[in-house]
Design an enzyme around this catalytic site. Structure first.
Site, PDB file in Angstrom:
ATOM      1  N   ARG A 106      -1.831  -9.961  19.219  1.00 17.28           N
ATOM      2  CA  ARG A 106      -3.099  -9.543  18.594  1.00 17.28           C
ATOM      3  C   ARG A 106      -4.171 -10.524  19.051  1.00 17.28           C
ATOM      4  NH1 ARG A 106      -4.366  -7.785  12.411  1.00 17.28           N
ATOM      5  NH2 ARG A 106      -3.292  -5.966  13.239  1.00 17.28           N
ATOM      6  N   HIS A 133      -5.901  -0.162  18.856  1.00 11.35           N
ATOM      7  CA  HIS A 133      -4.852  -0.515  17.892  1.00 11.35           C
ATOM      8  C   HIS A 133      -3.770   0.582  17.978  1.00 11.35           C
ATOM      9  CE1 HIS A 133      -2.880  -2.475  14.722  1.00 11.35           C
ATOM     10  NE2 HIS A 133      -3.719  -2.292  13.713  1.00 11.35           N
ATOM     11  N   GLN A 136      -1.026   1.164  15.259  1.00 13.58           N
ATOM     12  CA  GLN A 136      -1.560   1.793  14.046  1.00 13.58           C
ATOM     13  C   GLN A 136      -1.557   3.310  14.216  1.00 13.58           C
ATOM     14  OE1 GLN A 136      -2.850   0.245  11.048  1.00 13.58           O
ATOM     15  NE2 GLN A 136      -2.627   2.363  10.443  1.00 13.58           N
ATOM     16  N   ASP A 227     -12.007   3.135   8.246  1.00 10.87           N
ATOM     17  CA  ASP A 227     -11.627   1.740   8.485  1.00 10.87           C
ATOM     18  C   ASP A 227     -12.860   0.899   8.150  1.00 10.87           C
ATOM     19  OD1 ASP A 227     -10.446  -0.615   9.403  1.00 10.87           O
ATOM     20  OD2 ASP A 227     -10.795  -0.180  11.529  1.00 10.87           O
ATOM     21  N   CYS A 267      -6.370   2.411   7.478  1.00 13.17           N
ATOM     22  CA  CYS A 267      -5.360   1.515   8.074  1.00 13.17           C
ATOM     23  C   CYS A 267      -5.145   0.256   7.231  1.00 13.17           C
ATOM     24  CB  CYS A 267      -5.762   1.146   9.492  1.00 13.17           C
ATOM     25  SG  CYS A 267      -7.384   0.356   9.578  1.00 13.17           S
ATOM     26  N   ARG A 295       4.096   1.943   9.291  1.00 10.84           N
ATOM     27  CA  ARG A 295       3.947   0.972  10.378  1.00 10.84           C
ATOM     28  C   ARG A 295       5.325   0.444  10.790  1.00 10.84           C
ATOM     29  NH1 ARG A 295      -0.757  -1.722  11.203  1.00 10.84           N
ATOM     30  NH2 ARG A 295       0.346  -2.235  13.124  1.00 10.84           N
TER      31      ARG A 295
END
Ligand code: CP
Ligand code: NVA
Length: 308
Positions: A106, A133, A136, A227, A267, A295
């Protein structure tokens, strides 16, 4: 029962690193893991985690996914490793490739992730960059598929910033051939190259719509998604963005304009009363915590398909 098929690409840096068939396959494997119909062991395999930004879900879901597969993880905190001191990525990547079987990273610049992948001899997974992402999106489409078995007819509307999460939803949505609508304030549209790539994949170009009008965008939508307005690394833009995004909150009023059986996704982490109200997060249409659970199942499937 399914047996994981190895992905054609070594890495999962972008939602487009897999084909549409591979995406369907990962979702099937994930469902099997969730239903406990699958027992695949990646015994002794080691996943290295390099997180330059904070994380709860991604870090822990990868740790638990790996543990369920009989493998282990090492958390390479950049501040206590030489990464934070500025050791070149090409050196770190070559060294970690000797110890680990796969890396999840990340970071901020997507080009840094690509640099890790260039020098690593082991698969590299995008655990979020400023651009995408993709892990996700795997969990998101797993959640959508659980709700709408034939999810090809689903309309997914994302309300908010055209950010990393929106970009990956667009690309995975294009692979799956589902209708994706993005409603954002002017100037906050998703990455133009992402949009271009998505249009190249869609057979029906009308299935991707970018608009500045949230009310129109939610008409008939089956999934409403949002988000944060300011992503990690954009803390100094928060005040300005909070003003620019007025009218883009998912509240009960906006939800009423969607399909009556619509579900709500986020998310997480969420800023309640900014991009989404507390009532909507806690309401009966919310699948936000199922999405967070997914996830783990999705990444367990991804790891198997990268490592088998
Ligand atoms: N959704 C998500 O990636 O959460 P974390 O930042 O907690 O990993
Ligand atoms: N867009 C958000 C997602 C967090 C999971 C961010 O990048 O901070």
């Amino acid at each position: 029962m399914f047996t994981p098929v190895k992905l054609a690409n070594k890495n999962f840096l972008s939602s487009l690193d897999i084909s549409s068939e591979e995406l369907f396959h990962i979702l099937e494997i994930a469902k099997n893991f969730k239903n406990k119909d699958l027992n695949i062991q990646l015994k002794d395999k080691v996943l290295g985690l390099i997180f330059d930004k904070s994380s709860t879900r991604t870090r822990v879901s990868f740790q638990v996914a790996m543990s369920r597969l009989g493998g282990t993880t090492v958390d390479l905190n950049p501040t206590t490793s030489q990464i934070g001191r500025g050791e070149p990525i090409r050196d770190t990547a070559r060294v970690l490739s000797k110890y680990c079987d796969v890396l999840a990273i990340r970071t901020f610049d997507h080009s840094d992730l690509e640099e890790y992948a260039k020098w690593s001899t082991k698969p590299v997974i995008n655990a979020l960059t400023d651009l995408e992402h993709p892990c996700q999106a795997l969990a998101d489409f797993l959640t959508i598929n659980e709700e709408f078995l034939d999810f090809k007819d689903v309309i997914l509307t994302f309300i908010g910033d055209g950010n990393n999460v929106a970009n990956s939803l667009i690309l995975s949505g294009a692979l799956l051939g589902i209708e994706v609508r993005i409603a954002c304030p002017k100037g906050y549209e998703p990455n133009s190259l992402v949009i271009k790539k998505a249009y190249e994949i869609y057979k029906n170009k009308n299935l991707l719509k970018i608009t500045n009008d949230p009310i129109t965008a939610v008409q008939g939508a089956n999934v409403l998604y949002t988000d944060v307005w300011s992503s990690m690394g954009e803390e100094n833009q928060k005040e300005e963005k909070d003003k620019d995004f007025l009218g883009f909150t998912i509240d009960n009023n906006l939800v009423r304009n969607a399909d009556k059986d619509a579900i709500i996704l986020h998310c997480l982490p969420a800023y309640r009363a900014k991009e989404i109200t507390d009532e909507v997060i806690e309401g009966n249409k919310s699948r936000i915590f199922e999405q967070a659970e997914n996830r783990m199942h999705a990444q367990q499937a991804l790891l198997c398909c990268l490592l088998s």
